[in-house]
Design an enzyme around this catalytic site. Structure first.
Site, short mmCIF file in Angstrom:
data_model
loop_
_atom_site.label_atom_id
_atom_site.label_comp_id
_atom_site.label_asym_id
_atom_site.label_seq_id
_atom_site.Cartn_x
_atom_site.Cartn_y
_atom_site.Cartn_z
CE1 TYR A 80 2.33 4.62 3.12
CE2 TYR A 80 4.33 3.46 2.49
CZ TYR A 80 3.03 3.44 2.98
OH TYR A 80 2.44 2.26 3.31
CG HIS B 163 -2.17 0.42 -1.80
ND1 HIS B 163 -2.34 0.53 -0.45
CD2 HIS B 163 -2.72 -0.78 -2.14
CE1 HIS B 163 -2.92 -0.55 0.01
NE2 HIS B 163 -3.16 -1.36 -0.99
CG HIS B 164 -2.97 4.20 1.48
ND1 HIS B 164 -2.14 3.18 1.87
CD2 HIS B 164 -2.45 5.32 2.07
CE1 HIS B 164 -1.18 3.66 2.65
NE2 HIS B 164 -1.35 4.95 2.79
CG HIS C 222 -5.11 -0.17 5.44
ND1 HIS C 222 -5.12 -0.16 4.07
CD2 HIS C 222 -3.84 0.11 5.81
CE1 HIS C 222 -3.90 0.13 3.63
NE2 HIS C 222 -3.11 0.30 4.66
CG HIS D 193 0.17 -3.34 3.50
ND1 HIS D 193 1.36 -2.77 3.90
CD2 HIS D 193 -0.71 -2.31 3.37
CE1 HIS D 193 1.21 -1.46 4.00
NE2 HIS D 193 -0.03 -1.16 3.70
CG HIS E 217 1.17 3.28 -0.45
ND1 HIS E 217 0.72 2.20 0.26
CD2 HIS E 217 2.28 2.85 -1.10
CE1 HIS E 217 1.51 1.16 0.03
NE2 HIS E 217 2.46 1.54 -0.81
#
Length: 673
Positions: free
Chosen positions: A254, A286-287, A440, A442, A358
């Site tokens: 992150y 990823h985000h 959201h 994973h 991320h």
């Protein structure tokens, strides 16, 4: 949804890359689209006849006001590039219970489209079409669990139009959302894993030839309402992007960087946000989250970025609590509704923001430099309401845990009536209006639902995705705005699968850890940024036989004192030591869903509502929501839709006959409707 059909204008190919229109470029006017298609359709015509061909097509366009060149007359509000070479375009839209598709594929052979539960060939619903020896065809197929292709005895795909020249095949067809065929996949608001293929030869009498590498899969939301606005090419924008960040050679990172919002002399509204993903990094990002930070800083905080959630990260990062915007992998640009905008330039608005990216680098690639981020289009023409965003669900912590080997496990995060009562008090009696939701989780996530309760009654789901794909997460526009009132309850319900895991899965930041969150975009903006819960950990530990922990708690994770088999183990080690069976997992799941929760209720200025930290119970539901089941044979829209399509096709054939007279000697273009 009928009005949506008129929005389906696609930008020219020169403006497209990576499956979406180039940032900031509006779709062309009708004339640009005409010329583009005329050029494609006439690409195989001898040069001496090319001009005549193009002008003839443009003439025919004029005879059919509002129609797509060489088509049934529909416009398609959605489109996606399915391959990375730019050879396979999918256009689609739906009206009532009917889905309409247009495939534009660079091949003179067959084209295939399908819907799969996993993105593979097993148990898929497939349609194949093309033009062979001057005749169009469209055939409905399916595959069994062993991936064997079989022709479906119930043909539920209906050809509306076909065209082929020396380079491209274009076909248009329709199907119902629910076909009542056990070999077909029902289309819902959940994520659909679309599979595609093509070949340079047609199907032939012996069936389709294997497509080889000309295949792929892409997750899409086929029923997401079209809300995008056509932006002026001159609309100003600014970027917040990484600056030559070296991506660490580890699985999860992150990365945080603080930015200062440009200084405006007057209030502005952001009306669209787009991801700016560095080419080649589409699978690594990823985000991206953007947080509102304290305004009591100077520009010295902008000097460098740092790994987020790290012991040595700058203190300034700790003030960045309020999520302003969220984007996740697979998502595209987001346009605010015409009456709502993200406010900038007032004392209540952010001056300093934190961009959190991320990076997901499971293969530990080295030497990757990233400059990805977000682009914000803004205007001085203010809209009626300021937008806000609320993070709801399970507080990300180790108290959220999932046993290994579970084919299904359910977790719930509560936005409690106590939090909403206090935070929405100032908005009575109108409450807030939710217009979009991002769900959201994973890698273990399989489905997410946002449930809504009022006075003991469960209302219709606020949002859901029963086929959640970790690699495709974007804001869902709601078909209708939903009002949240003081005293309502919201539950983010997540469904997981850990069959392939031998150790506990914990709540956390890594993609191998789990989250269960919903991001709600709403108006008018209020002083609430987070409405979440944490389950009680001690009762979870009692399930595996823990009796006592060392107090006071001085280490994290805390240490168990008794019984003997867990003595001096952290609670994480104890949970992993327990021999989990599926039966134990089911019993544990039932226990966790009934536990009291600790309320997390945070303001946008990093303060907390008085309800923060209190214990609450899950809502008692007197009247659960029951959706009306679909009854086969009850839909009357199919026949009317087919009739309408046939009339359009017949009308087009009359005009195309003129075209055939003009080009009767070229033999290079074949249209069928």
């Amino acid at each position: 949804m009928g009005a949506d059909w008129s929005l389906g204008l696609r930008a020219p190919r020169a403006q497209q890359r990576g499956g979406r229109a180039e940032a900031g470029r509006p779709p062309p006017g009708r004339g640009g689209r005409q010329s583009e298609v005329a050029t494609i359709c006439c690409s195989g015509v001898p040069s001496r006849r090319t001009t005549m061909c193009r002008w003839s097509l443009l003439f025919l366009w004029g005879l059919l006001p509002g129609s797509t060149p060489g088509g049934t007359g529909r416009s398609y509000p959605h489109h996606a590039l399915l391959d990375w070479e730019g050879k396979y375009w999918l256009h689609w839209g739906h009206e009532g219970s009917t889905l309409a598709f247009r495939l534009e594929v660079q091949t003179p052979g067959y084209v295939g489209l399908g819907f799969s539960p996993t993105g593979g060939m097993a148990s898929a619903d497939i349609v194949l079409g093309g033009v062979e020896n001057g005749s169009p065809y469209l055939q409905d197929y399916f595959t069994d669990k062993n991936r064997e292709l079989k022709k479906d005895p119930q043909q539920d795909y209906h050809l509306g139009y076909a065209m082929q020249n020396s380079t491209h095949t274009i076909i248009e067809f329709t199907r119902e959302l629910q076909t009542c065929d056990i070999n077909d996949k029902s289309i819902t608001e959940s994520t659909v894993r679309v599979i595609w293929a093509y070949h340079h030869e047609d199907i032939g009498e012996s069936g389709p030839i294997y497509h080889g590498s000309n295949r792929g899969t892409k997750s899409l939301k086929l029923l997401n309402p079209e809300k995008s606005n056509i932006l002026s090419a001159a609309l100003p924008y600014f970027d917040l992007r990484n600056k030559n960040v070296l991506i660490p050679d580890k699985g999860t990172t992150y990365w945080c960087q603080m930015f200062k919002i440009p200084v405006f002399q007057e209030k502005r509204h952001v009306i669209k946000v787009e991801p700016v993903i560095q080419e080649g990094h589409e699978s690594l990002i990823h985000h991206i989250l953007l947080y509102h930070c304290s305004n009591n800083f100077n520009d010295s905080v902008l000097d460098y970025g740092h790994e987020c959630y790290h012991p040595n990260m700058p203190d300034a990062f700790l003030t960045c609590e309020t999520v302003i915007f969220a984007w996740a992998i697979g998502g595209e640009g987001f346009s605010y509704p015409p009456h709502v905008g993200l406010s900038l330039g007032t004392p209540l608005d952010p001056t300093y923001v934190l961009l959190e990216v991320h990076f997901d680098n499971p293969t530990y690639q080295e030497g990757l430099i990233d400059n990805s981020g977000l682009r914000f289009f803004h205007t001085t023409i203010l809209r009626k309401y300021d937008a806000g965003i609320i993070e709801a669900g399970l507080w990300v912590s180790l108290f959220h845990n999932i046993p290994p080997g579970m084919p299904e496990f359910r977790s719930e995060g509560h936005c409690t009536l106590e939090c909403l009562e206090e935070a929405l008090e100032a908005e009575k009696p109108g409450g807030i209006h939710v217009f979009a939701v991002l769900l959201h989780a994973h890698l273990a996530g399989r489905g997410i639902r946002m449930r809504h309760f009022r006075k003991g009654e469960e209302l219709k789901l606020l949002a859901y995705d029963d086929s959640f794909d970790f690699n495709f997460q974007e804001f869902q526009y709601l078909k209708e705005e939903r009002i949240i009132l003081p005293g309502d309850n919201l539950i983010t319900e997540c469904r997981y699968n850990t069959k392939d895991r031998v150790r506990m899965t914990w709540g956390g930041l890594s993609t191998r850890s789990e989250m269960c969150l919903s991001y709600l975009l709403y108006y008018p903006r209020i002083n609430l940024t987070r409405c979440a819960s944490i389950p009680d950990i001690m009762e979870q530990l009692q399930f595996i036989g823990v009796k006592e922990i060392y107090r006071p708690v001085t280490t994290w994770p805390f240490i168990i004192k008794s019984p003997k088999q867990y003595k001096n183990l952290s609670f994480m080690d104890a949970m992993n030591k327990f021999k989990w069976s599926i039966k134990d997992g089911i019993s544990f799941n039932k226990l966790v869903l009934g536990l009291p929760v600790n309320v997390r209720c945070s303001k946008t200025d990093n303060a907390e509502w008085s309800i923060q930290g209190m214990t609450a119970l899950p809502p008692e539901v007197e009247r659960p929501y029951k959706s009306e089941p679909f009854v086969c044979g009850s839909s009357s829209s199919s026949s009317s839709s087919t009739s309408s399509s046939s009339m359009l096709s017949l009308n087009f054939v009359l005009h195309v006959s003129v075209f055939f007279l003009i080009l009767s000697n070229t033999g290079s273009i074949r249209h069928f409707a």
